[in-house]
Design a protein around this motif. Structure first.
Motif, PDB file in Angstrom:
ATOM      1  N   ALA A 115      45.315  41.459  57.060  1.00 26.13           N
ATOM      2  CA  ALA A 115      46.243  41.883  55.878  1.00 26.13           C
ATOM      3  C   ALA A 115      46.117  43.140  55.299  1.00 26.13           C
ATOM      4  O   ALA A 115      44.855  43.561  55.212  1.00 26.13           O
ATOM      5  N   ALA A 116      46.950  43.523  54.828  1.00 25.69           N
ATOM      6  CA  ALA A 116      46.889  44.900  54.054  1.00 25.69           C
ATOM      7  C   ALA A 116      47.429  44.686  52.559  1.00 25.69           C
ATOM      8  O   ALA A 116      48.569  43.977  52.540  1.00 25.69           O
ATOM      9  N   ALA A 117      46.524  45.090  51.584  1.00 33.76           N
ATOM     10  CA  ALA A 117      47.056  44.833  50.146  1.00 33.76           C
ATOM     11  C   ALA A 117      47.909  45.945  49.557  1.00 33.76           C
ATOM     12  O   ALA A 117      47.383  47.093  49.619  1.00 33.76           O
ATOM     13  N   GLN A 118      49.030  45.943  49.199  1.00 30.89           N
ATOM     14  CA  GLN A 118      49.850  46.892  48.787  1.00 30.89           C
ATOM     15  C   GLN A 118      50.048  46.871  47.245  1.00 30.89           C
ATOM     16  O   GLN A 118      50.645  45.946  46.822  1.00 30.89           O
ATOM     17  N   ILE A 119      49.327  47.531  46.517  1.00 27.82           N
ATOM     18  CA  ILE A 119      48.955  47.569  45.125  1.00 27.82           C
ATOM     19  C   ILE A 119      49.237  48.634  44.151  1.00 27.82           C
ATOM     20  O   ILE A 119      49.451  49.455  44.557  1.00 27.82           O
ATOM     21  N   THR A 120      49.322  48.240  42.711  1.00 24.13           N
ATOM     22  CA  THR A 120      49.216  49.498  41.918  1.00 24.13           C
ATOM     23  C   THR A 120      47.965  49.491  41.197  1.00 24.13           C
ATOM     24  O   THR A 120      47.542  48.450  40.366  1.00 24.13           O
ATOM     25  N   SER A 121      47.455  50.529  41.239  1.00 20.05           N
ATOM     26  CA  SER A 121      46.034  50.708  40.384  1.00 20.05           C
ATOM     27  C   SER A 121      46.368  51.551  39.163  1.00 20.05           C
ATOM     28  O   SER A 121      47.048  52.299  39.093  1.00 20.05           O
ATOM     29  N   LEU A 179      40.725  54.583  47.222  1.00 21.95           N
ATOM     30  CA  LEU A 179      40.440  54.720  46.189  1.00 21.95           C
ATOM     31  C   LEU A 179      41.178  53.838  45.221  1.00 21.95           C
ATOM     32  O   LEU A 179      41.413  53.927  43.884  1.00 21.95           O
ATOM     33  N   SER A 180      41.181  52.545  45.755  1.00 22.99           N
ATOM     34  CA  SER A 180      41.899  51.294  45.171  1.00 22.99           C
ATOM     35  C   SER A 180      41.505  51.235  43.827  1.00 22.99           C
ATOM     36  O   SER A 180      42.330  50.483  42.906  1.00 22.99           O
ATOM     37  N   VAL A 181      40.261  51.301  43.501  1.00 22.06           N
ATOM     38  CA  VAL A 181      39.402  50.661  42.414  1.00 22.06           C
ATOM     39  C   VAL A 181      39.665  51.619  41.152  1.00 22.06           C
ATOM     40  O   VAL A 181      39.598  51.351  39.894  1.00 22.06           O
ATOM     41  N   THR A 182      39.903  52.764  41.501  1.00 26.62           N
ATOM     42  CA  THR A 182      39.969  53.824  40.377  1.00 26.62           C
ATOM     43  C   THR A 182      41.440  54.477  40.370  1.00 26.62           C
ATOM     44  O   THR A 182      41.644  55.061  39.238  1.00 26.62           O
ATOM     45  N   GLY A 183      42.160  54.378  41.396  1.00 30.61           N
ATOM     46  CA  GLY A 183      43.316  54.974  41.578  1.00 30.61           C
ATOM     47  C   GLY A 183      42.914  56.225  42.302  1.00 30.61           C
ATOM     48  O   GLY A 183      41.872  56.691  42.200  1.00 30.61           O
ATOM     49  N   TYR A 184      44.076  57.103  42.843  1.00 32.29           N
ATOM     50  CA  TYR A 184      43.976  58.379  43.520  1.00 32.29           C
ATOM     51  C   TYR A 184      43.843  59.435  42.453  1.00 32.29           C
ATOM     52  O   TYR A 184      44.659  60.204  42.353  1.00 32.29           O
ATOM     53  N   ARG A 212      29.005  45.281  39.553  1.00 32.73           N
ATOM     54  CA  ARG A 212      30.403  44.976  39.392  1.00 32.73           C
ATOM     55  C   ARG A 212      31.045  44.430  40.398  1.00 32.73           C
ATOM     56  O   ARG A 212      32.236  43.622  40.594  1.00 32.73           O
ATOM     57  N   PHE A 213      30.690  44.892  41.744  1.00 29.20           N
ATOM     58  CA  PHE A 213      31.181  44.249  42.975  1.00 29.20           C
ATOM     59  C   PHE A 213      30.705  42.809  43.399  1.00 29.20           C
ATOM     60  O   PHE A 213      31.193  42.514  44.326  1.00 29.20           O
ATOM     61  N   MET A 214      29.483  42.490  42.722  1.00 28.65           N
ATOM     62  CA  MET A 214      29.048  41.073  43.097  1.00 28.65           C
ATOM     63  C   MET A 214      29.975  40.090  43.176  1.00 28.65           C
ATOM     64  O   MET A 214      29.826  39.213  44.049  1.00 28.65           O
ATOM     65  N   PRO A 215      30.855  39.986  41.965  1.00 25.79           N
ATOM     66  CA  PRO A 215      31.800  38.612  42.144  1.00 25.79           C
ATOM     67  C   PRO A 215      32.654  38.434  43.246  1.00 25.79           C
ATOM     68  O   PRO A 215      32.919  37.740  43.937  1.00 25.79           O
ATOM     69  N   LEU A 216      33.135  39.903  43.478  1.00 27.40           N
ATOM     70  CA  LEU A 216      34.055  39.980  44.769  1.00 27.40           C
ATOM     71  C   LEU A 216      33.168  39.792  45.841  1.00 27.40           C
ATOM     72  O   LEU A 216      33.905  39.284  47.109  1.00 27.40           O
ATOM     73  N   SER A 233      37.551  48.100  35.571  1.00 29.23           N
ATOM     74  CA  SER A 233      37.623  46.844  35.285  1.00 29.23           C
ATOM     75  C   SER A 233      39.121  45.835  35.339  1.00 29.23           C
ATOM     76  O   SER A 233      38.967  44.976  36.147  1.00 29.23           O
ATOM     77  N   ALA A 234      40.111  46.588  34.807  1.00 26.39           N
ATOM     78  CA  ALA A 234      41.304  46.089  35.173  1.00 26.39           C
ATOM     79  C   ALA A 234      41.695  46.221  36.846  1.00 26.39           C
ATOM     80  O   ALA A 234      42.376  45.144  37.342  1.00 26.39           O
ATOM     81  N   ASN A 235      41.426  47.220  37.526  1.00 24.25           N
ATOM     82  CA  ASN A 235      41.564  47.336  38.963  1.00 24.25           C
ATOM     83  C   ASN A 235      40.786  46.105  39.661  1.00 24.25           C
ATOM     84  O   ASN A 235      41.340  45.493  40.440  1.00 24.25           O
ATOM     85  N   LEU A 236      39.502  46.193  39.268  1.00 25.71           N
ATOM     86  CA  LEU A 236      38.691  45.163  39.903  1.00 25.71           C
ATOM     87  C   LEU A 236      39.332  43.607  39.723  1.00 25.71           C
ATOM     88  O   LEU A 236      39.247  42.694  40.632  1.00 25.71           O
ATOM     89  N   ALA A 237      39.785  43.251  38.494  1.00 25.20           N
ATOM     90  CA  ALA A 237      40.647  42.250  38.329  1.00 25.20           C
ATOM     91  C   ALA A 237      41.638  42.108  39.250  1.00 25.20           C
ATOM     92  O   ALA A 237      42.005  40.790  39.835  1.00 25.20           O
ATOM     93  N   LEU A 238      42.255  42.995  39.322  1.00 24.64           N
ATOM     94  CA  LEU A 238      43.492  42.978  40.411  1.00 24.64           C
ATOM     95  C   LEU A 238      43.097  42.495  41.633  1.00 24.64           C
ATOM     96  O   LEU A 238      43.666  41.622  42.384  1.00 24.64           O
ATOM     97  N   HIS A 239      42.085  43.557  42.106  1.00 24.14           N
ATOM     98  CA  HIS A 239      41.426  42.956  43.578  1.00 24.14           C
ATOM     99  C   HIS A 239      41.057  41.584  43.741  1.00 24.14           C
ATOM    100  O   HIS A 239      41.168  40.883  44.884  1.00 24.14           O
ATOM    101  N   ARG A 240      40.639  41.059  42.621  1.00 20.16           N
ATOM    102  CA  ARG A 240      40.263  39.608  42.656  1.00 20.16           C
ATOM    103  C   ARG A 240      41.117  38.710  42.903  1.00 20.16           C
ATOM    104  O   ARG A 240      41.281  37.797  43.868  1.00 20.16           O
ATOM    105  N   GLN A 241      42.315  38.990  42.169  1.00 16.71           N
ATOM    106  CA  GLN A 241      43.419  38.166  42.293  1.00 16.71           C
ATOM    107  C   GLN A 241      44.220  38.121  43.811  1.00 16.71           C
ATOM    108  O   GLN A 241      44.445  37.187  44.101  1.00 16.71           O
TER     109      GLN A 241
END
Length: 250
Positions: free
Chosen positions: A6-12, A44-49, A65-69, A18-26
């Motif tokens: 799978a490929a995740a197409q998201i908005t960072s 660079l999905s966790v910070t945005g480009y 911060r990556f440990m829950p994921l 913190s917000a981006n990691l929450a999105l990654h979790r979802q």
């Protein structure tokens, strides 16, 4: 056996880790419900480009911060590729981070550093030197980040290192897509491997993406693709020699 890619197409959000990691979790939770074995996020999905933030946001794959994921990926039996600026070893001079991927779901988090850095990126990042191939559920997943895919030698080198899957996180606009889509499809054809390509859904840094996150089957057939810039999870599932694709809205 790893059969679902799978490929995740998201908005960072710019710089909001913190917000981006929450999105990654979802997204990872959604992917787990779909039985995804290998999941790739954009560059660079966790910070945005946001290249100007790289030095201040750089970290390591072992960041707490990556440990829950990491735990989520392990529980789901998933290998997940997240984009992040990563610290270079202390003995490497220059102080610039790598443009990296954090690989979650193995025994411990791992990292890949982009080898082919654009000239515009070289102001902020240094190049990595090593291919990344990670065993997972009988597969061997190779990592690539954006400009890596523009170099056929990178795909060939990753396959020579043992990869039988090519996971690409990127930020590609419409002009680049015209040039690079044939390359991605060609790697699936030439090397006989699945290729999963993840792009952004919305503008990040100075670039407006085309979307079109995709998965190609070995041989080059397109299995699943986002229609455009929607936030989506693009999934391809292998059942023996047959492939089926779907897109799940996020």
């Amino acid at each position: 056996m790893a059969n679902t890619f799978a490929a995740a197409q998201i908005t960072s959000i710019r710089g909001d880790v913190s917000a981006n990691l929450a999105l990654h979790r979802q997204v990872m939770e959604q992917a787990a419900m779909e039985g995804v074995d290998v999941l790739v996020f954009p560059e660079l999905s966790v910070t945005g480009y946001e290249m100007d933030l790289a030095a201040s946001l750089q970290t390591s794959a072992e960041d707490i911060r990556f440990m829950p994921l990491q735990a989520l990926a392990r529980e789901a039996g998933m290998l997940a590729y997240l984009g992040m600026p990563l610290k270079a070893p202390d003995y490497i001079k220059g102080g610039k981070p790598y443009l990296g991927a954090v690989i979650l779901g193995g025994d411990a988090p791992m990292a890949y550093a982009k080898i082919h850095v654009h000239d515009s990126e070289a102001i902020y990042f240094q190049s990595g030197t090593d291919y990344s191939v990670t065993p997972h559920k009988g597969a061997r997943v190779g990592a690539a980040i954006c400009a890596d895919l523009t170099k056929p030698c990178h795909a060939a080198g990753t396959v020579a290192a043992g990869a039988d899957v090519y996971a690409v996180g990127a930020l590609i606009n419409a002009d680049a897509w015209t040039r690079e889509e044939p390359l991605l499809r060609g790697y699936a054809t030439e090397h006989g491997i699945p290729v999963a390509f993840s792009n952004y859904a919305s503008k990040s840094g100075p670039y407006t993406p085309v979307g079109k996150s995709s998965v190609w089957a070995p041989g080059g057939d397109l299995v699943a693709q986002a229609e455009g810039n929607e936030d989506a999870l693009v999934i391809a599932r292998r059942n023996g020699g047959d492939w089926q694709g779907k897109t799940v809205a996020l």
